[in-house]
Enzyme design. Structure first.
Site, PDB file in Angstrom:
ATOM      1  N   LYS A  61     -48.204  21.204   9.579  1.00 47.91           N
ATOM      2  CA  LYS A  61     -47.103  22.062  10.021  1.00 47.91           C
ATOM      3  C   LYS A  61     -46.157  22.338   8.856  1.00 47.91           C
ATOM      4  O   LYS A  61     -46.246  21.720   7.795  1.00 47.91           O
ATOM      5  CB  LYS A  61     -46.353  21.392  11.176  1.00 47.91           C
ATOM      6  N   ARG A 186     -37.814  12.623  23.024  1.00 52.21           N
ATOM      7  CA  ARG A 186     -37.752  13.938  22.406  1.00 52.21           C
ATOM      8  C   ARG A 186     -38.648  14.886  23.190  1.00 52.21           C
ATOM      9  O   ARG A 186     -38.164  15.708  23.952  1.00 52.21           O
ATOM     10  CB  ARG A 186     -38.161  13.848  20.922  1.00 52.21           C
ATOM     11  N   TYR A 307     -19.415  24.132 -11.517  1.00 56.80           N
ATOM     12  CA  TYR A 307     -18.374  24.410 -10.535  1.00 56.80           C
ATOM     13  C   TYR A 307     -17.455  23.199 -10.351  1.00 56.80           C
ATOM     14  O   TYR A 307     -17.920  22.072 -10.220  1.00 56.80           O
ATOM     15  CB  TYR A 307     -18.996  24.770  -9.182  1.00 56.80           C
ATOM     16  N   MET A 360     -26.501  27.358  -6.895  1.00 56.67           N
ATOM     17  CA  MET A 360     -27.532  27.995  -6.083  1.00 56.67           C
ATOM     18  C   MET A 360     -28.828  28.210  -6.852  1.00 56.67           C
ATOM     19  O   MET A 360     -29.925  27.991  -6.319  1.00 56.67           O
ATOM     20  CB  MET A 360     -27.019  29.334  -5.535  1.00 56.67           C
TER      21      MET A 360
END
Length: 434
Positions: A61, A186, A307, A360
């Site tokens: 998956k 679940r 940053y 990013m």
């Protein structure tokens, strides 16, 4: 090796050879994810051997945990894997297409080759691998299941009723799994609900091809829930006479034979994630990730980097700016600041620390301790590989190896090692411009 790429329509006169296309893709890629299919198969075979006599399926998956569902499915099927698990119908469709193309290719080779060299007639007659869809059955999804011969994993009585209606109306006999909740809370039928459909199983012609549950804490060997789930599943699965049973995920396989039943369902361990976190990793690494240096710069002592200026140079510093960031799945949590050391990458064979915040698209790496001529713009650095494991990176990210792999971005070129096809060499970087 092969590079995965999306097909595009171009004039026939401009078509490149596959080798030229691969070389062009690598030359322009800012990052390359290399998947070692031989290591993947070796991991599957190790898990299969550990679980004998149980069948060893493959969980593919989330695009095979970010490694590419098509190439992974073909490699595992070629090694003998007969059952796959995916999350969604779309994933099942992609896997079936990949396996169907493999089967057609194998048949063509077999028909062209002498019998002594081609595939055996017995191999050609093998049934196609089963594909189970973990997200289950929805009222209008029956035709889609039938078209690709996939099997829903049913975890709710309403799902079961809808599946029954579809099978009666269509005559489809493709089969389904029953998921029973034994303590994870679940997905799955309750124990009481699972007991309630036992008469249907005993009546025969029920269409149920697997009964399964899922371990919640298998990576913790002595967790008390493991024993509770085992006892509950052993009792309820014994009532499903003649139906194969499956409980163990990757870590569950290593809890012992009593957890393995008729089938095991490894996922993350196939891709090199440690299924035994309390011990050494028994699996081979499968994924290697490299990203390109886009600039090398010198920074004076006392300057902030990145940053927020949270990492300050303590000496004249040489930085390599690398073309990867959190948009590519290299999480901001691995950043460094003046009080905390972040993750490391391998540059020219040596580990070098990240400097400042990961942004990013870019990472700053402190390469001051490398010789001045060790690297230049255009060279690749290693983010995963050369001793940096997926699990180590997960530690810096504050997560698990599963999330690291499934978050790897689509901007990376995918390269596959193993199999009959070979890739051209990775092109050398462009000369530095000064």
């Amino acid at each position: 090796m092969n590079i995965a790429s999306e097909p595009t329509s171009v004039p026939q006169s401009t078509l490149l050879s596959s080798e030229a296309h691969q070389a062009a893709a690598l030359a322009t890629a800012t990052g390359v994810l290399t998947v070692d299919l031989d290591a993947l198969v070796a991991n599957w075979r190790k898990l299969e051997k550990t679980a004998v006599p149980a069948e060893c399926a493959g969980v593919i998956k989330a695009d095979a945990y970010g490694c590419g569902a098509g190439p992974v499915a073909r490699a595992l099927a070629g090694a003998g894997c007969k059952t796959f698990f995916v999350a969604t119908l779309d994933e099942a469709r992609a896997v079936r297409e990949a396996l169907s193309s493999q089967a057609l290719s194998s048949q063509a080779l077999s028909s062209e080759a002498p019998s002594s060299e081609g595939l055996s007639s017995e191999a050609a007659k093998l049934p196609p691998p089963a594909i189970y869809v973990l997200d289950g059955f929805f009222q209008n999804s029956g035709d889609a299941y039938a078209r690709i011969d996939a099997r829903p994993v049913i975890g709710d009585l309403n799902e079961l009723a809808e599946w029954d209606v579809f099978c009666r109306r269509s005559g489809w006999t493709g089969g389904a799994a029953i998921h029973i909740d034994t303590g994870m809370n679940r997905l799955g039928l309750t124990i009481t609900e699972a007991q309630g459909i036992v008469p249907r199983i005993n009546a025969g012609d029920h269409g149920i091809t697997l009964v399964m549950s899922h371990l919640a804490c298998a990576e913790t060997v002595n967790h008390p829930l493991n024993g509770k789930q085992l006892a509950a599943f052993r009792e309820i699965s014994s009532l499903y006479s003649g139906v194969p049973a499956a409980l163990s995920n990757s870590s569950g396989i290593f809890l012992g034979a009593q957890f393995q039943f008729d089938m095991v369902r490894p996922g993350a361990a196939l891709y090199g994630v440690n299924p035994t976190p309390e011990a050494d990793n028994p699996m081979q690494p499968v994924a290697e990730l490299k990203a390109r240096i886009v600039q090398i710069r010198n920074v004076e002592r006392g300057e902030g980097v990145g940053y927020g200026g949270t990492w300050t140079t303590r000496r004249p510093t040489r930085l390599a700016i690398v073309s990867a960031g959190y948009a590519d799945g290299y999480f901001r949590a691995a950043s460094a600041n003046d009080g905390t050391r972040g993750a490391e990458v391998v540059v020219a064979g040596k580990r070098c620390p990240i400097a400042g915040r990961i942004s990013m698209d870019l990472i700053a790496v402190d390469i001051t301790d490398l010789p001045n001529n060790a690297v230049r713009r255009g060279h690749m650095v290693t983010l995963i590989g050369e001793g940096i494991t997926v699990d180590e990176l997960a530690h810096h990210f504050g997560t698990i190896g599963y999330e690291v792999l499934t978050s790897l971005g689509r901007r990376y070129a995918r390269v596959y090692k193993g199999g009959v096809a070979q890739n051209p060499p990775v092109p050398a970087p462009a000369p530095a411009s000064g």
